[in-house]
Scaffold this motif. Sequence first.
Motif, PDB file in Angstrom:
ATOM      1  N   ALA A  19      36.933  42.849  58.390  1.00  0.00           N
ATOM      2  CA  ALA A  19      37.927  42.973  57.324  1.00  0.00           C
ATOM      3  C   ALA A  19      38.419  41.590  56.892  1.00  0.00           C
ATOM      4  CB  ALA A  19      39.088  43.841  57.786  1.00  0.00           C
ATOM      5  N   ASP A  20      38.697  40.733  57.855  1.00  0.00           N
ATOM      6  CA  ASP A  20      39.180  39.388  57.561  1.00  0.00           C
ATOM      7  C   ASP A  20      38.148  38.582  56.778  1.00  0.00           C
ATOM      8  OD1 ASP A  20      41.225  37.264  57.979  1.00  0.00           O
ATOM      9  OD2 ASP A  20      39.590  36.313  59.118  1.00  0.00           O
ATOM     10  N   ARG A  21      36.904  38.612  57.262  1.00  0.00           N
ATOM     11  CA  ARG A  21      35.827  37.859  56.580  1.00  0.00           C
ATOM     12  C   ARG A  21      35.539  38.418  55.194  1.00  0.00           C
ATOM     13  NH1 ARG A  21      33.870  34.235  55.948  1.00  0.00           N
ATOM     14  NH2 ARG A  21      31.664  34.487  56.353  1.00  0.00           N
ATOM     15  N   ALA A  22      35.558  39.751  55.053  1.00  0.00           N
ATOM     16  CA  ALA A  22      35.320  40.359  53.738  1.00  0.00           C
ATOM     17  C   ALA A  22      36.410  39.931  52.751  1.00  0.00           C
ATOM     18  CB  ALA A  22      35.270  41.882  53.853  1.00  0.00           C
ATOM     19  N   ALA A  23      37.662  39.899  53.198  1.00  0.00           N
ATOM     20  CA  ALA A  23      38.754  39.456  52.329  1.00  0.00           C
ATOM     21  C   ALA A  23      38.559  37.994  51.928  1.00  0.00           C
ATOM     22  CB  ALA A  23      40.095  39.651  53.027  1.00  0.00           C
ATOM     23  N   ASP A  24      38.201  37.143  52.890  1.00  0.00           N
ATOM     24  CA  ASP A  24      37.957  35.734  52.585  1.00  0.00           C
ATOM     25  C   ASP A  24      36.829  35.571  51.572  1.00  0.00           C
ATOM     26  OD1 ASP A  24      39.945  34.892  54.308  1.00  0.00           O
ATOM     27  OD2 ASP A  24      38.561  34.306  55.913  1.00  0.00           O
ATOM     28  N   LEU A  25      35.758  36.333  51.756  1.00  0.00           N
ATOM     29  CA  LEU A  25      34.630  36.250  50.832  1.00  0.00           C
ATOM     30  C   LEU A  25      35.032  36.667  49.422  1.00  0.00           C
ATOM     31  CD1 LEU A  25      31.809  37.633  53.139  1.00  0.00           C
ATOM     32  CD2 LEU A  25      31.998  35.284  52.251  1.00  0.00           C
ATOM     33  N   CYS A  26      35.814  37.729  49.320  1.00  0.00           N
ATOM     34  CA  CYS A  26      36.266  38.194  47.997  1.00  0.00           C
ATOM     35  C   CYS A  26      37.135  37.133  47.331  1.00  0.00           C
ATOM     36  CB  CYS A  26      37.033  39.500  48.122  1.00  0.00           C
ATOM     37  SG  CYS A  26      35.987  40.906  48.565  1.00  0.00           S
ATOM     38  N   LEU A  27      38.067  36.568  48.084  1.00  0.00           N
ATOM     39  CA  LEU A  27      38.970  35.571  47.509  1.00  0.00           C
ATOM     40  C   LEU A  27      38.296  34.231  47.244  1.00  0.00           C
ATOM     41  CD1 LEU A  27      42.242  36.405  49.439  1.00  0.00           C
ATOM     42  CD2 LEU A  27      41.783  36.775  47.004  1.00  0.00           C
ATOM     43  N   SER A  28      37.087  34.044  47.743  1.00  0.00           N
ATOM     44  CA  SER A  28      36.352  32.819  47.424  1.00  0.00           C
ATOM     45  C   SER A  28      35.885  32.822  45.969  1.00  0.00           C
ATOM     46  CB  SER A  28      35.158  32.632  48.370  1.00  0.00           C
ATOM     47  OG  SER A  28      34.123  33.544  48.065  1.00  0.00           O
ATOM     48  N   HIS A  29      35.915  33.985  45.327  1.00  0.00           N
ATOM     49  CA  HIS A  29      35.593  34.096  43.906  1.00  0.00           C
ATOM     50  C   HIS A  29      36.873  33.840  43.126  1.00  0.00           C
ATOM     51  CE1 HIS A  29      31.554  35.709  44.597  1.00  0.00           C
ATOM     52  NE2 HIS A  29      32.102  36.320  45.635  1.00  0.00           N
ATOM     53  N   ALA A  30      36.878  32.827  42.276  1.00  0.00           N
ATOM     54  CA  ALA A  30      38.091  32.368  41.591  1.00  0.00           C
ATOM     55  C   ALA A  30      38.784  33.467  40.783  1.00  0.00           C
ATOM     56  CB  ALA A  30      37.756  31.193  40.677  1.00  0.00           C
ATOM     57  N   LYS A  31      38.044  34.433  40.286  1.00  0.00           N
ATOM     58  CA  LYS A  31      38.645  35.474  39.445  1.00  0.00           C
ATOM     59  C   LYS A  31      39.385  36.538  40.252  1.00  0.00           C
ATOM     60  CE  LYS A  31      35.191  34.807  35.895  1.00  0.00           C
ATOM     61  NZ  LYS A  31      33.955  35.263  35.317  1.00  0.00           N
ATOM     62  N   VAL A  32      39.131  36.623  41.549  1.00  0.00           N
ATOM     63  CA  VAL A  32      39.776  37.644  42.383  1.00  0.00           C
ATOM     64  C   VAL A  32      41.180  37.162  42.743  1.00  0.00           C
ATOM     65  CG1 VAL A  32      39.680  38.944  44.542  1.00  0.00           C
ATOM     66  CG2 VAL A  32      37.573  38.450  43.276  1.00  0.00           C
ATOM     67  N   ARG A  33      42.189  37.977  42.392  1.00  0.00           N
ATOM     68  CA  ARG A  33      43.589  37.654  42.667  1.00  0.00           C
ATOM     69  C   ARG A  33      44.076  38.306  43.959  1.00  0.00           C
ATOM     70  NH1 ARG A  33      43.036  33.760  40.466  1.00  0.00           N
ATOM     71  NH2 ARG A  33      45.109  33.223  41.101  1.00  0.00           N
ATOM     72  N   ARG A  34      43.578  39.509  44.248  1.00  0.00           N
ATOM     73  CA  ARG A  34      44.067  40.284  45.394  1.00  0.00           C
ATOM     74  C   ARG A  34      42.937  41.189  45.858  1.00  0.00           C
ATOM     75  NH1 ARG A  34      46.461  45.383  45.905  1.00  0.00           N
ATOM     76  NH2 ARG A  34      48.143  45.514  47.400  1.00  0.00           N
ATOM     77  N   VAL A  35      42.883  41.453  47.170  1.00  0.00           N
ATOM     78  CA  VAL A  35      41.856  42.337  47.706  1.00  0.00           C
ATOM     79  C   VAL A  35      42.456  43.201  48.808  1.00  0.00           C
ATOM     80  CG1 VAL A  35      41.006  40.592  49.324  1.00  0.00           C
ATOM     81  CG2 VAL A  35      39.527  42.493  48.679  1.00  0.00           C
ATOM     82  N   GLN A  36      42.082  44.456  48.787  1.00  0.00           N
ATOM     83  CA  GLN A  36      42.391  45.363  49.896  1.00  0.00           C
ATOM     84  C   GLN A  36      41.061  45.751  50.505  1.00  0.00           C
ATOM     85  OE1 GLN A  36      44.759  48.862  49.079  1.00  0.00           O
ATOM     86  NE2 GLN A  36      43.868  49.914  50.829  1.00  0.00           N
ATOM     87  N   VAL A  37      40.967  45.628  51.836  1.00  0.00           N
ATOM     88  CA  VAL A  37      39.725  45.903  52.557  1.00  0.00           C
ATOM     89  C   VAL A  37      39.989  46.974  53.606  1.00  0.00           C
ATOM     90  CG1 VAL A  37      37.894  44.937  54.008  1.00  0.00           C
ATOM     91  CG2 VAL A  37      39.020  43.487  52.305  1.00  0.00           C
TER      92      VAL A  37
END
Length: 135
Positions: free
Chosen positions: A91-109
């Motif tokens: 969950a932690d790594r998936a959130a980090d990967l999502c937020l590595s994309h500049a357009k992603v503001r928030r992620v729920q995993v």
Amino acid sequence: MSDDSVKRTMLVQPGGAPLTYTILVRGFAAAVALAGRTDRPEVGFDLTLTVTHPGPGFPDDIAAVMSYEDIVEDLRRLCGESNVPGADYLADRAADLCLSHAKVRRVQVDVAIPAADSGGPTAGASLTRARPAQG
């Protein structure tokens, strides 16, 4: 219409927050080599991403918007790791990967790992992470 007539400003919501849209990735599953397990269980992921809208007059081009395929490719690479410690790590790594994309503001995993035996409970983890506000 000339390029000068198209405004390239960011759309904003009341209160000045950038306009966003939501990308849902539901039911993504992949075999994962978990530490301490000899099997490779199918781990399930559900993601909700809040993504910055590209603004009015954006071109009809896939590069102008966030593609869920980028996230799916990141998840495939994550699931290909060996000796994964567990659901919290995923969950932690998936959130980090999502937020590595500049357009992603928030992620729920949400991550679910089936028990080693069919009768046991499923292990899981959920988290929500947001990009720090830019001032």
